[in-house]
Design a protein around this motif. Sequence first.
Motif, mmCIF file in Angstrom:
data_model
loop_
_atom_site.group_PDB
_atom_site.id
_atom_site.type_symbol
_atom_site.label_atom_id
_atom_site.label_comp_id
_atom_site.label_asym_id
_atom_site.label_seq_id
_atom_site.Cartn_x
_atom_site.Cartn_y
_atom_site.Cartn_z
ATOM 1 N N TYR A 14 0.837 -1.207 0.000
ATOM 2 C CA TYR A 14 0.000 0.000 0.000
ATOM 3 C C TYR A 14 0.873 1.258 0.000
ATOM 4 C CZ TYR A 14 -4.217 2.680 1.155
ATOM 5 O OH TYR A 14 -5.280 3.544 1.136
ATOM 6 N N VAL A 15 1.918 1.250 0.802
ATOM 7 C CA VAL A 15 2.837 2.398 0.857
ATOM 8 C C VAL A 15 3.597 2.536 -0.469
ATOM 9 C CG1 VAL A 15 4.905 3.309 1.999
ATOM 10 C CG2 VAL A 15 3.018 2.407 3.368
ATOM 11 N N ALA A 16 3.988 1.411 -1.061
ATOM 12 C CA ALA A 16 4.687 1.454 -2.349
ATOM 13 C C ALA A 16 3.797 2.061 -3.424
ATOM 14 C CB ALA A 16 5.128 0.048 -2.762
ATOM 15 N N PHE A 17 2.517 1.692 -3.432
ATOM 16 C CA PHE A 17 1.603 2.266 -4.423
ATOM 17 C C PHE A 17 1.426 3.762 -4.199
ATOM 18 C CE2 PHE A 17 -2.598 3.559 -5.902
ATOM 19 C CZ PHE A 17 -2.453 3.262 -7.259
ATOM 20 N N ALA A 18 1.222 4.158 -2.951
ATOM 21 C CA ALA A 18 1.041 5.582 -2.637
ATOM 22 C C ALA A 18 2.287 6.386 -3.004
ATOM 23 C CB ALA A 18 0.708 5.764 -1.158
ATOM 24 N N THR A 19 3.458 5.840 -2.727
ATOM 25 C CA THR A 19 4.713 6.529 -3.056
ATOM 26 C C THR A 19 4.883 6.633 -4.571
ATOM 27 O OG1 THR A 19 5.715 5.688 -1.026
ATOM 28 C CG2 THR A 19 7.213 6.490 -2.733
ATOM 29 N N ASN A 20 4.598 5.553 -5.280
ATOM 30 C CA ASN A 20 4.695 5.582 -6.742
ATOM 31 C C ASN A 20 3.730 6.622 -7.319
ATOM 32 O OD1 ASN A 20 5.581 4.318 -9.371
ATOM 33 N ND2 ASN A 20 3.371 4.069 -9.497
ATOM 34 N N HIS A 21 2.520 6.650 -6.799
ATOM 35 C CA HIS A 21 1.512 7.605 -7.273
ATOM 36 C C HIS A 21 1.968 9.042 -7.016
ATOM 37 C CE1 HIS A 21 -2.432 8.783 -8.623
ATOM 38 N NE2 HIS A 21 -2.572 9.525 -7.549
ATOM 39 N N LEU A 22 2.512 9.294 -5.853
ATOM 40 C CA LEU A 22 3.017 10.623 -5.524
ATOM 41 C C LEU A 22 4.146 11.023 -6.467
ATOM 42 C CD1 LEU A 22 3.190 13.081 -3.522
ATOM 43 C CD2 LEU A 22 4.934 11.736 -2.340
ATOM 44 N N TYR A 115 -4.532 3.336 -18.809
ATOM 45 C CA TYR A 115 -3.920 4.644 -19.068
ATOM 46 C C TYR A 115 -2.395 4.533 -19.078
ATOM 47 C CZ TYR A 115 -2.598 9.506 -18.164
ATOM 48 O OH TYR A 115 -2.021 10.744 -18.227
ATOM 49 N N SER A 116 -1.853 3.820 -18.084
ATOM 50 C CA SER A 116 -0.408 3.625 -18.018
ATOM 51 C C SER A 116 -0.093 2.404 -17.166
ATOM 52 C CB SER A 116 0.303 4.860 -17.449
ATOM 53 O OG SER A 116 0.019 5.013 -16.084
ATOM 54 N N VAL A 117 1.121 1.915 -17.338
ATOM 55 C CA VAL A 117 1.594 0.785 -16.541
ATOM 56 C C VAL A 117 3.089 0.958 -16.317
ATOM 57 C CG1 VAL A 117 1.989 -0.705 -18.534
ATOM 58 C CG2 VAL A 117 1.661 -1.725 -16.309
ATOM 59 N N LYS A 118 3.512 0.613 -15.106
ATOM 60 C CA LYS A 118 4.930 0.670 -14.772
ATOM 61 C C LYS A 118 5.273 -0.625 -14.036
ATOM 62 C CE LYS A 118 8.151 3.140 -11.773
ATOM 63 N NZ LYS A 118 8.234 4.201 -10.759
ATOM 64 N N GLU A 119 6.308 -1.284 -14.515
ATOM 65 C CA GLU A 119 6.761 -2.520 -13.893
ATOM 66 C C GLU A 119 8.040 -2.246 -13.116
ATOM 67 O OE1 GLU A 119 8.041 -7.086 -15.115
ATOM 68 O OE2 GLU A 119 7.999 -5.528 -16.647
ATOM 69 N N THR A 120 8.092 -2.730 -11.888
ATOM 70 C CA THR A 120 9.316 -2.693 -11.094
ATOM 71 C C THR A 120 9.693 -4.127 -10.750
ATOM 72 O OG1 THR A 120 8.197 -2.520 -8.951
ATOM 73 C CG2 THR A 120 8.685 -0.443 -10.111
ATOM 74 N N LYS A 121 10.736 -4.275 -9.983
ATOM 75 C CA LYS A 121 11.189 -5.610 -9.579
ATOM 76 C C LYS A 121 10.095 -6.348 -8.793
ATOM 77 C CE LYS A 121 14.041 -5.909 -6.128
ATOM 78 N NZ LYS A 121 14.034 -6.685 -4.928
ATOM 79 N N ASP A 122 9.307 -5.606 -8.000
ATOM 80 C CA ASP A 122 8.333 -6.239 -7.118
ATOM 81 C C ASP A 122 6.873 -6.053 -7.520
ATOM 82 O OD1 ASP A 122 10.362 -7.121 -5.348
ATOM 83 O OD2 ASP A 122 10.449 -5.126 -4.457
ATOM 84 N N PHE A 125 2.459 -1.477 -11.437
ATOM 85 C CA PHE A 125 1.595 -0.355 -11.089
ATOM 86 C C PHE A 125 0.751 -0.060 -12.318
ATOM 87 C CE2 PHE A 125 5.379 0.256 -8.448
ATOM 88 C CZ PHE A 125 4.804 0.323 -7.191
ATOM 89 N N MET A 126 -0.571 -0.233 -12.205
ATOM 90 C CA MET A 126 -1.470 -0.089 -13.351
ATOM 91 C C MET A 126 -2.468 1.025 -13.073
ATOM 92 S SD MET A 126 -2.324 -4.067 -13.837
ATOM 93 C CE MET A 126 -1.079 -5.284 -14.108
ATOM 94 N N TYR A 127 -2.652 1.891 -14.065
ATOM 95 C CA TYR A 127 -3.570 3.019 -13.911
ATOM 96 C C TYR A 127 -4.644 2.986 -14.987
ATOM 97 C CZ TYR A 127 -0.544 5.056 -10.431
ATOM 98 O OH TYR A 127 0.166 5.275 -9.281
#
Length: 168
Positions: A14-22, A115-122, A125-127
Amino acid sequence: MTYKFKQTWTKEDYVAFATNHLLINFMKVQNFLLYFVSIGYLLITPLLTGKFNFFFIGIGLLVMMGFYVLYARHAAAKGYEKNQALLSISFVLNEEGLTYITSEGEMTEPWAQFYSVKETKDYFFMYFTAQKGFLLAKRDLTEPMKNFIVKMFDEHMTNKKRVKLLKK
């Protein structure tokens, strides 16, 4: 091909998603240029004028931006505690799109409509829009599932600039 799985997001997710969004909103090109020029000017003012007043304001702004990111992460951790019951979601992946099922109902999002997607190691993130999205934690996905997701985004998303997948 159809894949079904369930995820329960942890506080770290949850924190990772919020940080990525920010960071996505914070680091847009126009915002980054504005910060760089404004704060950069404040930081080089002593070289131009010999006075350090604006330099300290620039340093203060940099520190304040750092605290803002830390505060957002802290607020996300608190938000997780309040919404913990809603963070267990079932997913169905197929050629049509991604279906997610919560206690509030079921929603299918076609691959091309993201709208967008970002892949990280873990994570993935899909929007759906610039402000609405979710993540998939890779720890619950098999290798064929990860490859399927990457393939679907690669084949179906029309705006390739908004697709940031890891290189294999």
